[in-house]
Design a protein around this motif. Structure first.
Motif, PDB file in Angstrom:
ATOM      1  N   GLU A  59      -6.105  -3.403  -1.233  1.00 24.74           N
ATOM      2  CA  GLU A  59      -6.529  -3.832  -2.570  1.00 24.74           C
ATOM      3  C   GLU A  59      -5.311  -4.119  -3.449  1.00 24.74           C
ATOM      4  O   GLU A  59      -5.291  -5.102  -4.204  1.00 24.74           O
ATOM      5  CB  GLU A  59      -7.412  -2.759  -3.206  1.00 24.74           C
ATOM      6  CG  GLU A  59      -8.765  -2.570  -2.537  1.00 24.74           C
ATOM      7  CD  GLU A  59      -9.702  -3.745  -2.745  1.00 24.74           C
ATOM      8  OE1 GLU A  59      -9.479  -4.548  -3.673  1.00 24.74           O
ATOM      9  OE2 GLU A  59     -10.667  -3.870  -1.969  1.00 24.74           O
ATOM     10  N   ARG A 100      -2.057 -13.675  -7.491  1.00 22.05           N
ATOM     11  CA  ARG A 100      -1.205 -14.289  -8.506  1.00 22.05           C
ATOM     12  C   ARG A 100      -0.455 -15.510  -7.966  1.00 22.05           C
ATOM     13  O   ARG A 100       0.153 -16.254  -8.743  1.00 22.05           O
ATOM     14  CB  ARG A 100      -0.210 -13.257  -9.053  1.00 22.05           C
ATOM     15  CG  ARG A 100      -0.876 -12.133  -9.846  1.00 22.05           C
ATOM     16  CD  ARG A 100       0.133 -11.361 -10.679  1.00 22.05           C
ATOM     17  NE  ARG A 100       1.037 -10.570  -9.866  1.00 22.05           N
ATOM     18  CZ  ARG A 100       0.826  -9.317  -9.490  1.00 22.05           C
ATOM     19  NH1 ARG A 100      -0.298  -8.701  -9.860  1.00 22.05           N
ATOM     20  NH2 ARG A 100       1.707  -8.658  -8.763  1.00 22.05           N
ATOM     21  N   ARG A 145     -11.274 -11.979  -4.301  1.00 22.21           N
ATOM     22  CA  ARG A 145     -10.678 -12.423  -5.560  1.00 22.21           C
ATOM     23  C   ARG A 145     -10.647 -13.946  -5.638  1.00 22.21           C
ATOM     24  O   ARG A 145     -10.793 -14.520  -6.727  1.00 22.21           O
ATOM     25  CB  ARG A 145      -9.277 -11.832  -5.703  1.00 22.21           C
ATOM     26  CG  ARG A 145      -9.283 -10.318  -5.993  1.00 22.21           C
ATOM     27  CD  ARG A 145      -7.946  -9.667  -5.630  1.00 22.21           C
ATOM     28  NE  ARG A 145      -7.888  -8.268  -6.006  1.00 22.21           N
ATOM     29  CZ  ARG A 145      -8.466  -7.282  -5.341  1.00 22.21           C
ATOM     30  NH1 ARG A 145      -9.204  -7.542  -4.265  1.00 22.21           N
ATOM     31  NH2 ARG A 145      -8.338  -6.029  -5.741  1.00 22.21           N
ATOM     32  N   ASP A 198      -4.157  -7.734  -5.177  1.00 24.10           N
ATOM     33  CA  ASP A 198      -3.850  -7.934  -6.599  1.00 24.10           C
ATOM     34  C   ASP A 198      -2.568  -8.741  -6.774  1.00 24.10           C
ATOM     35  O   ASP A 198      -2.457  -9.558  -7.697  1.00 24.10           O
ATOM     36  CB  ASP A 198      -3.715  -6.582  -7.309  1.00 24.10           C
ATOM     37  CG  ASP A 198      -5.053  -5.903  -7.534  1.00 24.10           C
ATOM     38  OD1 ASP A 198      -6.089  -6.600  -7.535  1.00 24.10           O
ATOM     39  OD2 ASP A 198      -5.069  -4.669  -7.697  1.00 24.10           O
TER      40      ASP A 198
END
Length: 269
Positions: A88, A96, A118, A92
């Motif tokens: 996880e 990006r 995501r 994250d």
């Protein structure tokens, strides 16, 4: 006349050849390796001690053996439950690297499934994948290009020449991959078809990102399929061994280290 001392590069090349030989055969007697590679017994023991210290093979009495191919790694249903907290955190960081409207490639690695979830929230994406599970996770808001071919039940994904052919004629802005094993900058997979897919995927994307947690480092599998230096960015966690980070940086690959919290454990204050 005195013998010329071999260069560090030639010694490392010989050690890689020894490792490849042991992986191919599963195990080997040290005497046989000495004869096969034409070196002294002392030199062979030095080479094997180095490889064993790097956890690339197991040295036993009079013989050496390769670490077993990752039987449990091969089962997607098992791999998907391992190291969830770090996966996880890696996701994250990886998300990006994606901008709205881009075309993104993701392979079938379970490490990437948190990233795939995501991606489903990013506006206007087209996602190329060989993973049926990833395609299902993306849902209706994402334009999915499924690379179809021979279906592999354990991985819930497709492999083979049809997948490779699609990757040759399609283009992505950014590609994400993970691996089963990394050892001193070399990448491995226990299945040859998936090793070939990962090599082909590198040619599909303008920018390639390798997402790997610390548990995959210092390990090998049967088929080598490139090096960390093939990727523009390595995203991993702070528990990854220092020598592996240095191998990536020496190969001119950027490295992003992430922090994560094990389930049930707070951050240190």
């Amino acid at each position: 006349m005195s013998k010329t001392r071999p260069s560090d590069a030639s010694v490392e090349q010989r050690r890689r050849e020894i490792l490849d030989y042991v992986i191919e055969h599963g195990e080997a007697r040290i005497d046989d390796l000495t004869a096969h590679f034409g070196v002294s017994l002392m030199t062979m023991h030095r080479d094997l001690d180095d490889l064993a210290d790097r956890r690339l093979l197991r040295k036993l009495r009079g013989r050496v053996e390769a670490y077993p191919a990752f039987t449990m790694e091969n089962a997607a249903r098992f791999r998907g439950t391992v190291n969830l907290a770090v996966k996880e955190a890696l996701a994250d960081a990886a998300i990006r690297q994606v901008e709205p409207g881009q075309t993104v490639f993701v392979d079938d690695s379970t490490t990437l499934f948190p990233l795939v979830r995501r991606l489903a929230e990013v506006e206007g994406l087209t996602v190329i994948t060989n993973s049926l599970h990833a395609a299902r996770l993306l849902g209706p808001k994402v334009d999915v290009v499924l690379a179809g071919g021979r279906f592999h039940h354990e991985f819930d994904s497709c492999i083979g020449p049809d997948v490779l052919a699609l990757l040759e004629r399609i283009h992505a802005d950014v590609g994400f991959a993970s691996v089963s094993a990394v050892a001193v900058g070399r990448l491995y997979h226990p299945d040859q078809d998936y090793a070939e897919l990962k090599k082909a995927a590198l040619r599909t994307s303008n920018r390639n990102v390798l997402v790997v947690d610390h548990s995959k480092f210092g390990r090998t599998a049967t088929f080598a399929h490139g090096v960390v230096g093939d990727y523009d960015l390595l995203i991993t966690d702070e528990s990854t061994p220092t020598e592996e980070i240095e191998a990536a940086l020496n190969a001119s690959t950027a490295v992003e280290l992430v922090e994560y919290v094990e389930e049930g454990q707070p951050y240190d204050s």
